[in-house]
Write an enzyme that holds these catalytic residues in place. Structure first.
Site, PDB file in Angstrom:
ATOM      1  N   TYR A 143       0.854  -1.206   0.000  1.00 29.42           N
ATOM      2  CA  TYR A 143       0.000   0.000   0.000  1.00 29.42           C
ATOM      3  C   TYR A 143       0.878   1.240   0.000  1.00 29.42           C
ATOM      4  O   TYR A 143       0.742   2.113  -0.869  1.00 29.42           O
ATOM      5  CB  TYR A 143      -0.919  -0.009   1.225  1.00 29.42           C
ATOM      6  N   LYS A 147       1.464   4.114  -2.849  1.00 30.31           N
ATOM      7  CA  LYS A 147       1.048   5.497  -2.572  1.00 30.31           C
ATOM      8  C   LYS A 147       2.204   6.461  -2.868  1.00 30.31           C
ATOM      9  O   LYS A 147       1.981   7.584  -3.309  1.00 30.31           O
ATOM     10  CB  LYS A 147       0.589   5.641  -1.119  1.00 30.31           C
TER      11      LYS A 147
END
Ligand SMILES: NC(=O)C1=CN([C@@H]2O[C@H](COP(=O)(O)OP(=O)(O)OC[C@H]3O[C@@H](n4cnc5c(N)ncnc54)[C@H](OP(=O)(O)O)[C@@H]3O)[C@@H](O)[C@H]2O)C=CC1
Ligand SMILES: CC(C)CCC[C@@H](C)[C@H]1CC[C@H]2C3=C(CC[C@]12C)[C@@]1(C)CCC(=O)[C@@H](C)[C@@H]1CC3
Length: 343
Positions: A143, A147
């Protein structure tokens, strides 16, 4: 921006069916904008909203939603607590490039990205971190890895005729939160919240969703040719960093659960989380398991990670609208279904 200036302006919220996205939609409607929502599923009904269903990785799905749009808010993501590397790269990287291509093809001039304060976090203490901190060299999960790539893609796309900005919230909570509060309660119900990880004195930012929305809309309304915010990232927090375990304890006791009293050494829990991660990796071909205690969640629970939002205060006049105590009370009151009925 005056109310009259907003009339007729269309805002598109990609991921508008999600937790943060739907709160952005509601506030944009309150402020008099016309709102399009683009998401995989229709998660709510509102006659004022034009809902477009599709996959943000497909430009042909996006283009109809972008017609005559003034600004795009991109707050879609696979669930931050999942661990699907391919999906994170597909949606957060390829999908974000697709959104930019679609914006340019449709003549959309403004893009507000929901990034994350975790783009500078790699499991070590971050105290009052500014936006000048370098991106994490060793992101702790897919994640965070995606990002970082996503924010770079968006900020690098900023130009003289396409204006972008990245908003970095941290630890968003509030009504309809699908991650923080439900996971905390589920962990408590499973009897796994009897101990604090570490000495319980690590300080963290938790940000009420209405303040995150406010930061996004401020950014969109400042995103003009020549604006100092173009091509930049901004931390948006409650500006009230708090002991991590005090925050969780307020949520838990507010919902009728016992707060953890004793402490476990951080390193012990971290080693257990690493062992769990290896076991889950080995079992992956047989069964997908998503443990609550991962090296990332244990690090988040046991280290300092709070951020300065002085740049947003200076450049956009940002100021949290709801203080932490009121925010916690509003959040607890919004989850009657999670209240402990066994006491
Ligand atoms: N929650 C937090 O504490 C923080 C979140 N953020 C960021 O805020 C943003 C919003 O997070 P949050 O509201 O919690 O997330 P949610 O999962 O609640 O919302 C994300 C939305 O995006 C949708 N989506 C996912 N993939 C696609 C796709 N391929 N095409 C179209 N829509 C898609 C999801 O649909 P579906 O549910 O069907 O997958 C969901 O409706 C994210 O960018 C996240 O990185 C940043 C800091 C903290
Ligand atoms: C140790 C306990 C089991 C922890 C229970 C609470 C956790 C589920 C949350 C505490 C900090 C939260 C957090 C995020 C998700 C939920 C928690 C781990 C994020 C990783 C969500 C996505 C982001 O962008 C990060 C900035 C958030 C950091 C804090």
């Amino acid at each position: 921006m005056e109310a009259t200036d907003r009339q007729g302006k269309i805002c598109l919220v990609v991921g508008g069916g999600g937790f943060l996205g739907r709160h952005i939609v509601e506030k944009l409607l309150d402020r008099g904008y016309e709102v399009h929502v683009f998401d995989l599923r229709e998660t709510f009904k509102d006659d004022r909203v034009t809902y477009f269903l599709g996959d943000l990785c497909k430009k042909e799905d996006l283009l109809p939603a972008m017609k005559d749009v003034f600004v795009v808010f991109h707050c879609a993501t696979p669930s931050p607590l999942s661990n699907n590397k391919e999906l994170f790269h597909k949606v957060n990287c390829h999908g974000t490039k697709t959104i930019i291509e679609a914006c340019k093809e449709a003549g959309v001039k403004r893009l507000v990205l929901t990034s994350s304060a975790s783009v500078v976090y790699e499991g070590k203490d971050v105290e009052n971190g500014t936006e000048d901190l370098p991106y994490a060299c060793k992101p702790m999960d897919y994640y965070t890895e995606t990002k970082i790539l996503q924010e770079k893609i968006v900020l690098e796309a900023n130009s003289d005729d396409f204006f972008t900005v990245a908003i970095r919230p941290h630890g968003i909570f509030g009504p309809r939160d699908p991650h923080m509060v439900p996971t905390t309660v589920r962990t408590a119900k499973a009897g796994k919240m009897k101990f604090k990880i570490g000495d319980g004195k690590n300080i963290v930012d938790f940000t009420f969703v209405e303040n995150v929305v406010h930061g996004h809309i401020l950014a969109a309304e400042h995103l003009e040719p020549g604006s100092k915010i173009c091509g930049k990232a901004y931390h948006i927090t409650n500006d009230e960093p708090i002991f991590f375990w005090d925050f969780l304890s307020k949520i838990l006791t507010g919902l009728g659960y016992n707060a953890p009293k004793k402490n476990l050494p951080f390193w012990l829990v971290y080693i257990i989380a690493v062992i769990l991660q290896v076991i889950c990796f080995l079992l992956k071909p047989i069964k997908q398991i998503h443990p609550t205690f991962t090296p990332m969640t244990v690090s988040l629970a046991g280290t300092h990670h709070y951020y300065s939002c002085q740049r947003a205060i200076a450049d956009m006049g940002y100021k949290p609208l709801v203080n932490l105590d009121d925010a916690i009370q509003k959040t607890v009151d919004s989850f009657p279904e999670l209240r402990n009925t066994s006491k």
